[in-house]
Design a protein around this motif. Structure first.
Motif, PDB file in Angstrom:
ATOM      1  N   ARG A  19       0.771  -1.083   0.026  1.00  0.00           N
ATOM      2  CA  ARG A  19      -0.016  -0.036  -0.148  1.00  0.00           C
ATOM      3  C   ARG A  19       1.042   1.113  -0.107  1.00  0.00           C
ATOM      4  NH1 ARG A  19      -4.466   0.090   4.731  1.00  0.00           N
ATOM      5  NH2 ARG A  19      -2.378   0.376   5.746  1.00  0.00           N
ATOM      6  N   ASP A  20       2.092   1.057   0.700  1.00  0.00           N
ATOM      7  CA  ASP A  20       2.998   2.408   0.691  1.00  0.00           C
ATOM      8  C   ASP A  20       3.716   2.716  -0.697  1.00  0.00           C
ATOM      9  OD1 ASP A  20       2.829   2.790   3.591  1.00  0.00           O
ATOM     10  OD2 ASP A  20       3.949   0.991   3.861  1.00  0.00           O
ATOM     11  N   LEU A  21       3.804   1.511  -1.177  1.00  0.00           N
ATOM     12  CA  LEU A  21       4.414   1.630  -2.642  1.00  0.00           C
ATOM     13  C   LEU A  21       3.441   2.146  -3.489  1.00  0.00           C
ATOM     14  CD1 LEU A  21       6.289   0.719  -5.096  1.00  0.00           C
ATOM     15  CD2 LEU A  21       5.202  -1.512  -5.166  1.00  0.00           C
ATOM     16  N   ARG A  22       2.306   1.754  -3.364  1.00  0.00           N
ATOM     17  CA  ARG A  22       1.072   2.218  -4.238  1.00  0.00           C
ATOM     18  C   ARG A  22       0.870   3.763  -3.942  1.00  0.00           C
ATOM     19  NH1 ARG A  22      -3.319   0.191  -7.591  1.00  0.00           N
ATOM     20  NH2 ARG A  22      -4.261   2.282  -8.145  1.00  0.00           N
ATOM     21  N   GLY A  23       0.932   3.994  -2.793  1.00  0.00           N
ATOM     22  CA  GLY A  23       0.642   5.497  -2.415  1.00  0.00           C
ATOM     23  C   GLY A  23       1.845   6.409  -2.816  1.00  0.00           C
ATOM     24  N   CYS A  24       3.107   6.015  -2.879  1.00  0.00           N
ATOM     25  CA  CYS A  24       4.184   6.626  -3.151  1.00  0.00           C
ATOM     26  C   CYS A  24       4.181   6.846  -4.731  1.00  0.00           C
ATOM     27  CB  CYS A  24       5.429   5.851  -2.718  1.00  0.00           C
ATOM     28  SG  CYS A  24       6.929   6.788  -3.342  1.00  0.00           S
ATOM     29  N   VAL A  25       3.919   6.022  -5.563  1.00  0.00           N
ATOM     30  CA  VAL A  25       4.140   5.984  -6.901  1.00  0.00           C
ATOM     31  C   VAL A  25       2.788   6.786  -7.332  1.00  0.00           C
ATOM     32  CG1 VAL A  25       3.703   4.374  -9.167  1.00  0.00           C
ATOM     33  CG2 VAL A  25       5.215   3.670  -7.443  1.00  0.00           C
ATOM     34  N   GLU A  38       8.796  -9.355  -4.859  1.00  0.00           N
ATOM     35  CA  GLU A  38       7.636 -10.542  -4.768  1.00  0.00           C
ATOM     36  C   GLU A  38       6.705  -9.954  -3.774  1.00  0.00           C
ATOM     37  OE1 GLU A  38       6.943 -13.312  -6.254  1.00  0.00           O
ATOM     38  OE2 GLU A  38       5.204 -13.270  -5.178  1.00  0.00           O
ATOM     39  N   PRO A  39       5.511  -9.439  -3.792  1.00  0.00           N
ATOM     40  CA  PRO A  39       4.857  -9.573  -5.411  1.00  0.00           C
ATOM     41  C   PRO A  39       5.462  -8.368  -6.130  1.00  0.00           C
ATOM     42  CG  PRO A  39       3.197  -8.612  -3.889  1.00  0.00           C
ATOM     43  CD  PRO A  39       4.502  -9.227  -3.121  1.00  0.00           C
ATOM     44  N   SER A  40       5.207  -8.717  -7.633  1.00  0.00           N
ATOM     45  CA  SER A  40       5.880  -7.583  -8.496  1.00  0.00           C
ATOM     46  C   SER A  40       4.637  -6.899  -9.174  1.00  0.00           C
ATOM     47  CB  SER A  40       6.675  -8.126  -9.399  1.00  0.00           C
ATOM     48  OG  SER A  40       7.936  -8.666  -8.895  1.00  0.00           O
ATOM     49  N   ALA A  41       4.804  -5.792  -9.809  1.00  0.00           N
ATOM     50  CA  ALA A  41       3.827  -5.040 -10.540  1.00  0.00           C
ATOM     51  C   ALA A  41       4.493  -4.166 -11.771  1.00  0.00           C
ATOM     52  CB  ALA A  41       2.798  -4.431  -9.710  1.00  0.00           C
ATOM     53  N   GLU A  42       3.692  -3.932 -12.636  1.00  0.00           N
ATOM     54  CA  GLU A  42       4.023  -2.819 -13.643  1.00  0.00           C
ATOM     55  C   GLU A  42       3.060  -1.893 -13.293  1.00  0.00           C
ATOM     56  OE1 GLU A  42       6.491  -3.326 -15.897  1.00  0.00           O
ATOM     57  OE2 GLU A  42       6.481  -5.461 -16.259  1.00  0.00           O
ATOM     58  N   GLY A  61       7.044   1.959 -15.637  1.00  0.00           N
ATOM     59  CA  GLY A  61       7.782   1.102 -14.835  1.00  0.00           C
ATOM     60  C   GLY A  61       7.633  -0.249 -14.079  1.00  0.00           C
ATOM     61  N   GLY A  62       8.551  -0.871 -13.277  1.00  0.00           N
ATOM     62  CA  GLY A  62       8.373  -1.759 -12.942  1.00  0.00           C
ATOM     63  C   GLY A  62       8.485  -1.911 -11.257  1.00  0.00           C
ATOM     64  N   SER A  63       8.036  -2.568 -10.499  1.00  0.00           N
ATOM     65  CA  SER A  63       7.949  -2.402  -9.175  1.00  0.00           C
ATOM     66  C   SER A  63       7.585  -3.697  -8.189  1.00  0.00           C
ATOM     67  CB  SER A  63       6.777  -1.175  -8.583  1.00  0.00           C
ATOM     68  OG  SER A  63       5.467  -1.671  -8.624  1.00  0.00           O
ATOM     69  N   GLY A  64       7.741  -3.383  -6.988  1.00  0.00           N
ATOM     70  CA  GLY A  64       7.416  -4.640  -6.167  1.00  0.00           C
ATOM     71  C   GLY A  64       7.904  -4.663  -4.768  1.00  0.00           C
ATOM     72  N   MET A  65       7.775  -5.507  -3.858  1.00  0.00           N
ATOM     73  CA  MET A  65       8.188  -5.653  -2.406  1.00  0.00           C
ATOM     74  C   MET A  65       9.681  -6.466  -2.689  1.00  0.00           C
ATOM     75  SD  MET A  65       5.920  -4.117  -1.054  1.00  0.00           S
ATOM     76  CE  MET A  65       6.333  -4.134   0.682  1.00  0.00           C
ATOM     77  N   GLY A  85      11.402   0.897 -10.639  1.00  0.00           N
ATOM     78  CA  GLY A  85      12.145   1.427 -11.645  1.00  0.00           C
ATOM     79  C   GLY A  85      11.326   2.126 -12.665  1.00  0.00           C
ATOM     80  N   ILE A  86      11.508   3.318 -12.846  1.00  0.00           N
ATOM     81  CA  ILE A  86      10.782   3.910 -13.818  1.00  0.00           C
ATOM     82  C   ILE A  86      11.621   4.592 -15.041  1.00  0.00           C
ATOM     83  CG2 ILE A  86       9.501   6.459 -14.120  1.00  0.00           C
ATOM     84  CD1 ILE A  86       8.882   6.121 -11.087  1.00  0.00           C
ATOM     85  N   GLY A  87      10.768   4.261 -16.241  1.00  0.00           N
ATOM     86  CA  GLY A  87      11.640   4.850 -17.442  1.00  0.00           C
ATOM     87  C   GLY A  87      11.444   6.167 -17.562  1.00  0.00           C
ATOM     88  N   VAL A  88      12.577   6.674 -17.634  1.00  0.00           N
ATOM     89  CA  VAL A  88      12.680   8.577 -17.714  1.00  0.00           C
ATOM     90  C   VAL A  88      12.115   8.850 -19.214  1.00  0.00           C
ATOM     91  CG1 VAL A  88      13.886  10.616 -17.686  1.00  0.00           C
ATOM     92  CG2 VAL A  88      14.226   8.468 -16.147  1.00  0.00           C
TER      93      VAL A  88
END
Ligand code: FA5
Length: 352
Positions: free
Chosen positions: A236-242, A267-271, A296-300, A322-325
């Motif tokens: 949830r923190d990841l999602r809020g931050c992104v 793990e888990p991972s998400a685009e 980008g890609g992301s995950g725990m 990891g975000i593509g600039v």
């Protein structure tokens, strides 16, 4: 003989007289330094000057007259030198005045603008992204572009025979050992090796892939890695931050979608997809009619990655992205061709 010598003397005197008249008349016509220099060499020149020619000819003159002729020639020389020097003063003064008049500087004229360069749209975008994450408490760090196989792959849970390597073929400096990094993710390892938790950092930089180049894929492009490690960190923190980031960089209306995915080091991972800024989600060329663009890609962070840097996964967890600039810049500026960024074409660059 006295008559003859008298006649010779008269002849020489009149020769000197006519030389004087000619020299003085010529001098009056000298209007420039260059003309005066020519005059000086014609009459007073050491080698070919006319006065010196007379002085040189004196060896042929019988003894008693030599002195008189020599004296007269030397007097003429002195006289002409004095006249020439006076003339030079006049000419130089006049020429200097003319030059000063020509080179007058109008100090009241406004200065001329120098053309100033601008920041490349990718540099601009990287700075803006870093500013957003800095405001959220992330440190901005840089890492090496020439990486080891260990940091780029192995420590990220991608051993030598792992199929995930096929997705990131790269340029090898020393095959099997040293490579141009394919992602900014090796910095997750580098940062965690050097610090103890909590960690909160972003790493911008160039990455390289042996890629089939097209309108949205380059062989050299930029990513921003994000890493946050703490004791209580959730998806949830990841999602809020992104989501916060996407709304800051695009607009408050931007929606974020997490698509389940796979990365060996999370793990888990998400685009991470965002609503297409160009068509606002209704479908266009940039989003290939889907209304969404992957940024980008992301995950725990995978427990094995934490173990690799001697962090205890029972205590610490965190997320990474990891975000593509280039993708971000394309969306921000409405650019549908990634190769424009690397072509160094001023017609393109001057627009930013
Ligand atoms: C990665 O590179 C992972 N390291 C991202 C990551 C980091 C996942 C941390 C989990 C945790 P991927 O190969 O999907 O993932 O690339 C990430 C982004 O880089 C893509 O979404 C895209 O925006 C950009 N990208 C990838 N390949 C290219 C390319 N050839 N040209 C331009 N941009 C690219």
């Amino acid at each position: 003989m006295p008559d003859q010598s008298h006649a010779l003397n008269a002849e020489r005197t009149s020769l000197l007289d006519s030389l004087r008249r000619r020299a003085v008349a010529d001098l009056e016509h000298c209007e420039t330094s260059a003309a005066l220099t020519r005059w000086t060499s014609q009459y007073l020149g050491r080698q070919d000057g006319e006065v010196n020619a007379i002085l040189r000819g004196m060896k042929d003159i019988p003894g008693p007259e030599r002195k008189a002729v020599g004296q007269a020639a030397n007097e003429l020389k002195g006289e002409l030198e004095a006249l020439a020097s006076a003339r030079r003063t006049v000419i130089v003064t006049r020429e200097l005045a003319a030059q000063l008049a020509r080179e007058t500087i109008d100090v009241t004229l406004p200065g001329r603008d120098l053309p100033l360069g601008g920041l490349h749209p990718i540099t601009r975008t990287i700075r803006d992204i870093c500013d957003i994450f800095s405001a959220m408490g992330f440190q901005v760090i840089e890492g090496p572009e020439v990486e080891t196989d260990y940091y780029n792959f192995q420590a990220l849970n991608i051993p030598a025979d792992h199929p995930a390597r096929d997705m990131q073929d790269t340029f090898w400096v020393d095959p099997g050992q040293i490579l141009l990094r394919t992602q900014t993710s090796p910095n997750q390892i580098r940062i965690m090796e050097q610090t103890s938790p909590p960690v909160r950092a972003v790493v911008p930089g160039k990455v390289y892939r042996n890629e089939a180049i097209d309108a949205t894929h380059e062989a050299m492009f930029h990513q921003i890695e994000g890493l946050l490690i703490d004791e209580v960190t959730t998806m949830r923190d990841l999602r809020g931050c992104v989501e916060r980031f996407a709304r800051e960089i695009f607009s408050e209306q931007t929606k974020v979608r997490f698509r389940p995915s796979y990365f060996p080091f999370t793990e888990p991972s998400a685009e991470v997809d965002v609503t297409c800024i160009v068509c606002k989600g209704s479908g266009c060329r940039v989003c290939k009619q889907s209304g969404w663009v992957e940024i980008g890609g992301s995950g725990m962070v995978h427990p094995q990655v934490l173990r690799n840097v001697h962090y205890d996964p029972a205590v610490y967890r965190g997320f990474a992205f990891g975000i593509g600039v280039e993708r971000i810049a394309m969306m921000r500026y409405g650019i549908n061709e990634i190769r424009l960024f690397s072509q160094n074409d001023l017609r393109f660059l001057n627009q930013f």
